[in-house]
Design an enzyme around this catalytic site. Sequence first.
Site, PDB file in Angstrom:
ATOM      1  N   HIS A 216       1.806   2.049  -9.529  1.00 52.25           N
ATOM      2  CA  HIS A 216       0.374   1.713  -9.799  1.00 52.25           C
ATOM      3  C   HIS A 216      -0.341   3.160 -10.034  1.00 52.25           C
ATOM      4  CE1 HIS A 216      -0.007   1.575  -5.601  1.00 52.25           C
ATOM      5  NE2 HIS A 216       0.213   0.209  -5.608  1.00 52.25           N
ATOM      6  N   ASP A 275       0.933  -6.229 -11.060  1.00 54.79           N
ATOM      7  CA  ASP A 275       0.604  -6.272  -9.574  1.00 54.79           C
ATOM      8  C   ASP A 275      -0.128  -7.524  -9.224  1.00 54.79           C
ATOM      9  OD1 ASP A 275       0.464  -5.130  -6.960  1.00 54.79           O
ATOM     10  OD2 ASP A 275      -1.134  -4.055  -7.277  1.00 54.79           O
ATOM     11  N   GLY A 310      -3.923  -5.972  -4.846  1.00 53.43           N
ATOM     12  CA  GLY A 310      -3.117  -6.785  -6.079  1.00 53.43           C
ATOM     13  C   GLY A 310      -4.124  -7.007  -7.133  1.00 53.43           C
TER      14      GLY A 310
END
Length: 381
Positions: A216, A275, A310
């Site tokens: 990420h 995610d 997330g």
Amino acid sequence: MTLALSGARILTPEGVVEGQALLVEAGRILRVASEGETPAGARHLRLEGGWLVPGFVDLQVNGGGGVMLNNAPSVDTLRRMSEAHGRIGATTILPTLITDAPGVVSAAIAAVEAAVAGGVPGIAGLHLEGPHLALSRKGAHDPALIRVMEEEDLALLLEAARRLPLLKVTLATESVTPEQIRALTAAGVLVSLGHTDACFEDCRAATEAGAACVTHLFNAQSQMGNREPGVVGAALALGALSAGIIADGIHVHPASLGNAIRAKAGPGRVFLVSDSMATAGSDIDAFTLNGREIRRSGDRLTLADGTLAGAHLELAQAIRNVMAMAGLDVAAAVGVATRSPADLIGRADLGRLAPGARADLVHLDDQLALRRVWRDGLEIG
């Protein structure tokens, strides 16, 4: 029986094809053919415009369908996650276990091994995001569970790599040595740098040891500065690294996302990840992780203190977002959710509408909203 899908623009590796049919048989793509060249006895399905593209490949999926892998690392959980993500276009997923206790890690490894052996569709392997991270960049990970990699940890990962079709491990250079990274990559593990304050030279050393990815991009890592490029600068400058990115407009500013895609040195590529958490493919608005409540407000998931935890993001929306944020055309935007992640994990049978590839297909309408999904040639959503 051969299935002939027509009526939509077909996104092939060679370009966009119009006025023809995609032929599918026994779960595989045969070829693109004119509608008059379809085999006798084929079942014809005419789509009303839009785009026929490969099924999405999502390499960071923490949960879905109302469940989290951490909370119940079992075959049933993996099946529910696969079904939920399949309905929203991610026909291949990499279930992700967030930092947890050693027993939970072992259970997740066993569950993925059993799910793959039992034919649960769409499970590419396992992603262990932690526990060998940096406390300074813990994000939503439980700090009590973060620790340095010991020899028994390395042995567990090497054994898991032998048992699973794919093992991805997110780790911080603060918690592992280059020798440990070298041992992991030699065993076939996809090592990804994340949740780390690593400097550029630390990242270069990890890459020389075999690290091939960044988790990420921009989130939970050192940022790019004028005298120290950090993880972000290393991800963009080092061609050996690919980088997942969350294109929800929350985790990464649109200008930063566009800059990253334009600046990325190859052959590594930026690719989309969701995610996603338990809320994906469900209507729940709260769940727990390591005993802490995570709540959903719109598309934002946070702990009680506001820490992002997330994302609530479907890859069809991420494709539309990355077109607007980075100015990509349809083919390029779809590619960062399909072929780019498939290539990173060495799966030439995924992420492309090419002869011999798996018949994992998504039909998007003219506005790129999801309409129908096929996995192995069978419609699932």
